[in-house]
Scaffold this motif. Structure first.
Motif, PDB file in Angstrom:
ATOM      1  N   ASP A   1       0.851  -1.184   0.000  1.00 59.24           N
ATOM      2  CA  ASP A   1       0.000   0.000   0.000  1.00 59.24           C
ATOM      3  C   ASP A   1       0.889   1.238   0.000  1.00 59.24           C
ATOM      4  N   PRO A   2       1.164   1.832  -1.170  1.00 59.71           N
ATOM      5  CA  PRO A   2       2.008   3.029  -1.214  1.00 59.71           C
ATOM      6  C   PRO A   2       1.449   4.176  -0.380  1.00 59.71           C
ATOM      7  N   ALA A   3       0.127   4.270  -0.290  1.00 57.97           N
ATOM      8  CA  ALA A   3      -0.470   5.332   0.504  1.00 57.97           C
ATOM      9  C   ALA A   3      -0.077   5.192   1.973  1.00 57.97           C
ATOM     10  N   GLU A   4      -0.128   3.956   2.476  1.00 58.25           N
ATOM     11  CA  GLU A   4       0.262   3.729   3.869  1.00 58.25           C
ATOM     12  C   GLU A   4       1.745   3.981   4.056  1.00 58.25           C
ATOM     13  N   ALA A   5       2.567   3.599   3.076  1.00 57.86           N
ATOM     14  CA  ALA A   5       3.996   3.866   3.170  1.00 57.86           C
ATOM     15  C   ALA A   5       4.265   5.361   3.230  1.00 57.86           C
ATOM     16  N   ALA A   6       3.568   6.142   2.407  1.00 58.27           N
ATOM     17  CA  ALA A   6       3.741   7.595   2.415  1.00 58.27           C
ATOM     18  C   ALA A   6       3.274   8.189   3.728  1.00 58.27           C
ATOM     19  N   ARG A   7       2.177   7.655   4.280  1.00 57.40           N
ATOM     20  CA  ARG A   7       1.693   8.136   5.578  1.00 57.40           C
ATOM     21  C   ARG A   7       2.743   7.931   6.654  1.00 57.40           C
ATOM     22  N   LYS A   8       3.396   6.786   6.622  1.00 56.84           N
ATOM     23  CA  LYS A   8       4.417   6.508   7.624  1.00 56.84           C
ATOM     24  C   LYS A   8       5.617   7.434   7.455  1.00 56.84           C
ATOM     25  N   VAL A   9       6.058   7.642   6.207  1.00 60.37           N
ATOM     26  CA  VAL A   9       7.236   8.476   5.971  1.00 60.37           C
ATOM     27  C   VAL A   9       6.991   9.906   6.429  1.00 60.37           C
ATOM     28  N   PHE A  10       5.819  10.460   6.108  1.00 59.71           N
ATOM     29  CA  PHE A  10       5.562  11.861   6.405  1.00 59.71           C
ATOM     30  C   PHE A  10       4.724  12.064   7.667  1.00 59.71           C
ATOM     31  N   GLY A  11       4.543  11.014   8.439  1.00 59.99           N
ATOM     32  CA  GLY A  11       3.826  11.134   9.696  1.00 59.99           C
ATOM     33  C   GLY A  11       4.533  10.390  10.804  1.00 59.99           C
ATOM     34  N   GLU A  12       4.284   9.104  10.874  1.00 63.02           N
ATOM     35  CA  GLU A  12       4.791   8.288  11.973  1.00 63.02           C
ATOM     36  C   GLU A  12       6.315   8.320  12.062  1.00 63.02           C
ATOM     37  N   GLN A  13       7.016   8.137  10.931  1.00 60.35           N
ATOM     38  CA  GLN A  13       8.464   8.077  10.988  1.00 60.35           C
ATOM     39  C   GLN A  13       9.082   9.437  11.274  1.00 60.35           C
ATOM     40  N   ARG A  14       8.401  10.512  10.855  1.00 57.57           N
ATOM     41  CA  ARG A  14       8.877  11.842  11.197  1.00 57.57           C
ATOM     42  C   ARG A  14       8.853  12.031  12.715  1.00 57.57           C
ATOM     43  N   ARG A  15       7.762  11.567  13.353  1.00 51.84           N
ATOM     44  CA  ARG A  15       7.697  11.668  14.811  1.00 51.84           C
ATOM     45  C   ARG A  15       8.726  10.757  15.466  1.00 51.84           C
ATOM     46  N   ASN A  16       8.903   9.551  14.920  1.00 49.92           N
ATOM     47  CA  ASN A  16       9.869   8.622  15.498  1.00 49.92           C
ATOM     48  C   ASN A  16      11.294   9.147  15.397  1.00 49.92           C
ATOM     49  N   ALA A  17      11.552  10.012  14.407  1.00 48.58           N
ATOM     50  CA  ALA A  17      12.874  10.595  14.247  1.00 48.58           C
ATOM     51  C   ALA A  17      13.085  11.791  15.172  1.00 48.58           C
ATOM     52  N   GLY A  18      12.106  12.080  16.013  1.00 47.20           N
ATOM     53  CA  GLY A  18      12.270  13.163  16.964  1.00 47.20           C
ATOM     54  C   GLY A  18      11.867  14.506  16.412  1.00 47.20           C
ATOM     55  N   MET A  19      10.855  14.533  15.568  1.00 43.59           N
ATOM     56  CA  MET A  19      10.368  15.783  15.015  1.00 43.59           C
ATOM     57  C   MET A  19       8.907  15.939  15.390  1.00 43.59           C
ATOM     58  N   GLY A  20       8.657  16.487  16.554  1.00 45.02           N
ATOM     59  CA  GLY A  20       7.302  16.708  17.030  1.00 45.02           C
ATOM     60  C   GLY A  20       7.294  17.816  18.056  1.00 45.02           C
ATOM     61  N   SER A  21       6.110  18.198  18.534  1.00 45.52           N
ATOM     62  CA  SER A  21       6.031  19.287  19.515  1.00 45.52           C
ATOM     63  C   SER A  21       4.589  19.522  19.921  1.00 45.52           C
ATOM     64  N   ASN A  22       4.428  20.229  21.043  1.00 47.77           N
ATOM     65  CA  ASN A  22       3.158  20.844  21.422  1.00 47.77           C
ATOM     66  C   ASN A  22       3.406  22.326  21.665  1.00 47.77           C
ATOM     67  N   ALA A  23       2.399  23.129  21.453  1.00 51.44           N
ATOM     68  CA  ALA A  23       2.449  24.531  21.872  1.00 51.44           C
ATOM     69  C   ALA A  23       1.033  25.060  21.962  1.00 51.44           C
ATOM     70  N   VAL A  24       0.821  26.001  22.879  1.00 49.67           N
ATOM     71  CA  VAL A  24      -0.472  26.658  22.997  1.00 49.67           C
ATOM     72  C   VAL A  24      -0.257  28.127  23.328  1.00 49.67           C
ATOM     73  N   ALA A  25      -1.019  28.978  22.656  1.00 52.51           N
ATOM     74  CA  ALA A  25      -1.060  30.405  22.961  1.00 52.51           C
ATOM     75  C   ALA A  25      -2.436  30.715  23.523  1.00 52.51           C
ATOM     76  N   PHE A  26      -2.476  31.427  24.642  1.00 48.06           N
ATOM     77  CA  PHE A  26      -3.739  31.866  25.235  1.00 48.06           C
ATOM     78  C   PHE A  26      -3.910  33.360  25.003  1.00 48.06           C
ATOM     79  N   GLY A  27      -5.120  33.748  24.593  1.00 47.30           N
ATOM     80  CA  GLY A  27      -5.432  35.159  24.431  1.00 47.30           C
ATOM     81  C   GLY A  27      -5.663  35.843  25.767  1.00 47.30           C
TER      82      GLY A  27
END
Length: 805
Positions: A217-243
């Motif tokens: 499933d190339p679609a699933e492979a692409a999802r992993k490359v640009f989603g799951e594997q990006r997070r597994n490589a240490g590229m993630g975050s949270n942030a919140v701004a309050f008005g």
């Protein structure tokens, strides 16, 4: 800047005056001097080794920054410059793997071929020499030049104590070009850097890609490359701004919590950078960068989260029959350009040989045979070329500098509009006027939905809807990316296309698409390449929105509330599933469940542990270890459709899906395996989390709170794989890193608390190797010293004047 008025430029010309001022403030201080002329700066260290760097201009500020970074991180920096020079194979052999901070190359050889290819093509040289906005501004160039000089001066005047590189001959001086190359590598991490293996000499006609087995499933492979594997490589975050409507004093608040690696070259480093009357900013910098990337000044605070926008696209080429190195565009053949790259390689016997590979380039970019684990075979009359608009940019430094100078949310928007230099992140900001901002202002290839609709190939029709990866028909000239009128370069979206939410009571992102920064104010209408709409959110997004929306409704918020939220360590997965799992456990006949090996396991003792667990991942939480081991197994083995009884509904995106499907055999199986594993390791089912999630620093264990992305926890900690023999999770791979909670009181001194979870230095002989890690373990942050009165009153103030000679 007004806070510097009493200090002025005197600090730059007479460092000896500072200890007297510090003494007047009741603070003991020690001044250290470096003799000689040339570039110089004053570095004032406060608690936890945080440097406050003061200089008269950008070159001198860069100098102080380079010096101070080298003092804390010389081995990691030197290792990165070795990577950028393409010399890893000559030093460490071709087969070892780099730390992944500068590309996704899976071997030293692949890394060397990739970076040497860029260097020999003079890619960065050309951009560096180009006038802005194609190249960096003069201020950015001066920062880079100064950084290189500061790093070199530290090497010349100091002896490395870190055993990782003590006495190593590969710790060498650098140039402005080296600093620019490092910024460039960070910029293309989501594009060419992600495809390093597929570019670096593997791209030969008929050659099998690194992942030779084609995905079902190339679609699933692409999802992993640009989603799951990006997070597994240490590229993630949270942030919140309050008005301001949510804050006790009517002003904005920001909590930033990037999730980055705890080791290697993608660590953050904390400082304050000051040019009196020109710049005054505090925050976190990626190693080797001369600017603050996430930070605050007296009027604004901002953070970044890794965006869902896919910063690259592919063109599927139709090769000329009988000539795989030529391709057709509108029926006319075009030859690929060959780049021959040679890399010296050290053999196991110590001898040196040379490896030569050809890399092939097209009008669209380099030919690739894979993007990470997505194979793209060069065969059957087809080839694939990768388009990465960030590969024509060194604007990241200017974008960060412009943010540091901004005075309001409107100023942040203007800075992003002018520079268009953020490669793969969102921006979340708050200001002293009570305004809040979320925007996905990143550099993206201009793949409109209309373009994708008429130009996608068969592969693209699978990968674009699923993952945002466009695969366009390279044989048609009308499939070119085109240009937006307000874009600074061809082929990218202009600022008017960027999703943005301004002045919401809260604006939050946890690496999901722009759709839901605020549950009451969804964003729609953006092209698919930015991210999806009306799809299930991650548990981390759902938990974050539940928490911050409740905080916003409660109102009266202060910086202390942000700090409490950072360390609340609530596990949304536990809130959703632990009670149901406990009930299903209690209903098992004879208290037994069958494990994945087919053997029955007595899980009866686990039922009460899950029921009593407080649904947090604090170090003293009893039951967190059991639920963690159970939950990871369950989400790996059960499809989402099978996991929940109530499916996802776009009308209720924060609360669905829900209700654990305890009828699924996967639930009992995952519980049996978790119980058997813990018992086999001699670990009590109700053992406190901190006994089995920890790091070791200089022979001492430090318990670590927080939990994995799969658990949905704001304070995300992704540990090294579970090791029963060593007691559990024994090191952190990535997670909470440079944390900042910032508010404003209307004066020149922002109310800020910060934490660099792994400390300023990776040198085990440094006093700042693990001091903030112990704070993180205790759930505490550092009160930031931003104004002069606060810096000078530090009980640990140490003043150093640094110079080139």
């Amino acid at each position: 800047m007004r806070a510097l008025a009493g200090l002025g430029l005197a600090v730059l010309t007479c460092a000896a005056a500072l200890p007297g001022e510090a003494a007047a403030a009741g603070a003991p201080a020690r001044a250290e001097h470096a003799e000689g002329g040339g570039l110089s700066a004053v570095v004032r260290y406060t608690e936890y080794g945080v440097p406050h760097i003061v200089a008269k201009d950008y070159a001198n500020l860069g100098f102080g920054t380079g010096w101070a970074q080298a003092a804390d991180q010389v081995c990691i920096l030197a290792d990165g410059f070795l990577t950028l020079r393409g010399e890893r194979s000559a030093r460490f052999g071709p087969d070892a793997k780099p730390d992944g901070s500068l590309s996704s190359a899976t071997s030293n050889l692949s890394s060397d071929l990739f970076f040497r290819g860029l260097n020999e093509a003079k890619t960065v040289d050309r951009i560096l020499d180009s006038p802005a906005p194609a190249g960096p501004t003069q201020q950015a160039k001066e920062l880079m030049r100064g950084w290189a000089a500061g790093y070199n001066a530290w090497l010349a005047q100091n002896r490395t104590t870190d055993p990782a590189c003590r006495g190593a001959d590969w710790v060498r001086p650098v140039t402005t070009l080296d600093v620019a190359r490092r910024g460039y590598a960070i910029t293309v991490l989501g594009g060419q850097g992600l495809a390093a293996d597929g570019i670096a000499g593997a791209a030969q006609p008929g050659a099998a890609p690194r992942s030779a087995k084609a995905p079902a499933d190339p679609a699933e492979a692409a999802r992993k490359v640009f989603g799951e594997q990006r997070r597994n490589a240490g590229m993630g975050s949270n942030a919140v701004a309050f008005g301001g409507s949510t804050a006790a004093n009517g002003r904005g608040l920001l909590l930033g919590n990037p999730h980055y690696p705890w080791q290697g070259g993608r660590r953050f480093w904390q400082s304050q950078q000051t040019i009196p009357g020109e710049l005054n900013v505090s925050g976190g910098s990626l190693l080797g960068m001369p600017v603050v990337e996430i930070g605050f000044n007296e009027r604004i605070a901002w953070s970044h989260t890794v965006a869902t926008g896919v910063p690259t696209n592919l063109y599927e080429l139709r090769t000329v029959p009988g000539d795989a190195h030529a391709y057709l565009v509108d029926g006319k053949p075009e030859r690929m350009t060959e780049r021959t790259v040679t890399v010296p390689v050290r053999g196991k016997d110590g001898s040196t040989s040379r490896v030569t590979r050809s890399q092939w380039w097209t009008r669209y970019g380099p030919v690739v045979t894979s993007i990470d684990d997505l194979p793209l075979p060069w065969a059957d009359g087809k080839a694939y070329a990768l388009t990465d608009p960030n590969a024509e940019s060194l604007r990241f430094t200017d974008a960060s500098l412009a943010l540091a100078k901004s005075r309001s949310v409107r100023g942040v928007q203007d800075a992003l509009r002018r520079t268009q230099g953020l490669p793969w992140v969102n921006t979340i900001a708050a200001d002293s006027g009570g305004h809040s901002l979320y925007t996905q202002a990143q550099v993206l290839p201009r793949v409109t939905d209309e373009l994708a609709g008429r130009c996608s190939t068969a592969l693209g029709r699978q990968t674009f809807p699923a993952a945002g990866l466009a695969v366009l028909d390279g044989s048609r000239g009308d499939c070119a990316l085109g240009r937006d009128a307000d874009a600074v370069q061809p082929g990218i979206f202009g600022p008017s296309a960027m999703p943005a939410l301004v002045d919401a009571p809260y604006a939050e992102n946890s690496n999901d698409s722009p759709w839901l920064p605020n549950a009451d104010r969804p964003l729609t209408g953006y092209p698919r390449i930015f991210g999806d709409v009306s799809t299930a959110r991650s548990l981390r997004t759902r938990g974050a929105i539940e928490d911050v929306s409740a905080m916003a409704k409660r109102g009266g918020l202060t910086v202390a509330d942000l700090e409490r939220h950072q360390f609340a360590n609530r596990a949304p997965a536990g809130a959703l599933a632990a009670a149901d799992a406990a009930k299903a456990c209690a209903a098992l006949p004879d208290g037994r469940a069958t494990g994945s090996d087919g053997k029955p396991v007595d899980v009866s003792a686990a039922c009460g542990v899950l029921a009593r667990w407080d649904r947090t991942v604090r170090t003293d939480s009893k039951g967190a270890v059991l639920f963690d081991r159970f939950w990871r197994r369950l989400v790996r083995s059960a499809p989402q459709a099978e996991l929940w009884r109530v499916p996802f509904s776009p009308a209720s995106p924060v609360t669905t899906p829900n209700t654990l499907n305890t009828a699924s055999p996967a639930v009992g199986r995952a519980l049996a395996d978790a119980v058997a594993e813990l018992r086999g390791a001699g670990i009590a089912l109700d053992a406190p989390l901190g006994e089995h999630q920890f790091v070791e620093r200089n022979g001492k264990r430090i318990p670590i709170a927080g939990g994995a992305d799969a658990l949905g926890i704001w304070n995300m900690i992704e540990s090294a794989p579970w090791d029963s023999a060593r007691g559990g999770y024994t090191e952190v791979r990535h997670g909470s890193s440079y944390i900042q909670a910032v508010g404003f009181d209307g004066g020149p001194c922002p109310a800020a608390r910060t934490l660099l979870t792994y400390g300023q230095s990776s040198d085990p002989t440094s006093p700042h190797y693990a001091d903030q890690t112990r704070l993180f373990s205790a759930g505490r942050m550092v009160t930031a010293r931003f104004c002069e009165k606060d810096i000078l009153s530090s009980p640990q103030l140490r003043v150093v004047r640094v110079g080139e000679r």
